[in-house]
Design a protein around this motif. Structure first.
Motif, PDB file in Angstrom:
ATOM      1  N   THR A 117      -7.592   8.810  -1.305  1.00 44.81           N
ATOM      2  CA  THR A 117      -7.518   7.496  -1.943  1.00 44.81           C
ATOM      3  C   THR A 117      -6.635   6.563  -1.125  1.00 44.81           C
ATOM      4  N   ALA A 118      -5.492   7.062  -0.673  1.00 40.45           N
ATOM      5  CA  ALA A 118      -4.598   6.239   0.143  1.00 40.45           C
ATOM      6  C   ALA A 118      -5.283   5.842   1.447  1.00 40.45           C
ATOM      7  N   TRP A 121       1.119   4.029  -2.931  1.00 41.40           N
ATOM      8  CA  TRP A 121       0.814   5.431  -2.636  1.00 41.40           C
ATOM      9  C   TRP A 121       1.928   6.341  -3.156  1.00 41.40           C
ATOM     10  N   TRP A 155      -1.209   8.701  -5.221  1.00 44.72           N
ATOM     11  CA  TRP A 155      -2.608   8.813  -4.839  1.00 44.72           C
ATOM     12  C   TRP A 155      -2.808  10.058  -3.996  1.00 44.72           C
ATOM     13  N   TYR A 173      -7.836   2.974   0.834  1.00 40.25           N
ATOM     14  CA  TYR A 173      -7.227   1.650   0.714  1.00 40.25           C
ATOM     15  C   TYR A 173      -6.699   1.146   2.054  1.00 40.25           C
ATOM     16  N   TRP A 220       0.839  -1.202   0.000  1.00 39.26           N
ATOM     17  CA  TRP A 220       0.000   0.000   0.000  1.00 39.26           C
ATOM     18  C   TRP A 220       0.875   1.252   0.000  1.00 39.26           C
TER      19      TRP A 220
END
Length: 114
Positions: free
Chosen positions: A72-73, A63, A68, A76, A59
């Protein structure tokens, strides 16, 4: 998103479903531990821990690489701590990857379709 950023998203997508399954199995094992003599929590906890750490690493790499937005980060990351969130993350990442491939092909061929 550029197609060159697909690798971090692909890795995150590959780990999201196993992480979600391990989380659900850990919850089942936790209930079984309290209701029966079956105790698989130490084993399942270790498996889930490794998969969760991999998810967080992938992740973070996604990122940084895909750039992102914070929202958005955060989405997730929140999906990683929800019991079935990995399934939703997988579906959303699949759409994002498919869109990147379509956009890349359109740029390569010089055609843009809506």
């Amino acid at each position: 998103m550029d197609i060159s950023n697909a690798a971090p998203l692909h890795r995150l997508r590959l780990i999201s479903v196993p992480e979600a399954v391990s989380f659900l199995l850990l919850m089942v094992c936790s209930v079984l531990k309290r209701t029966t003599d079956f105790n698989a929590v130490p084993v399942m906890g270790a498996i889930h821990g490794v998969l969760f750490i991999l998810y967080v690493i992938f992740w973070a790499l996604a990122w940084i690489r895909v750039r992102w937005s914070f929202g958005t980060a955060a989405l997730y990351f929140v999906l990683s701590v929800l019991p079935a969130g990995g399934f939703f993350a997988d579906r959303k990442l699949k759409r994002e990857l498919d869109d990147a491939v379509i956009a890349s092909r359109a740029r390569r061929e010089g055609t843009v379709t809506a």
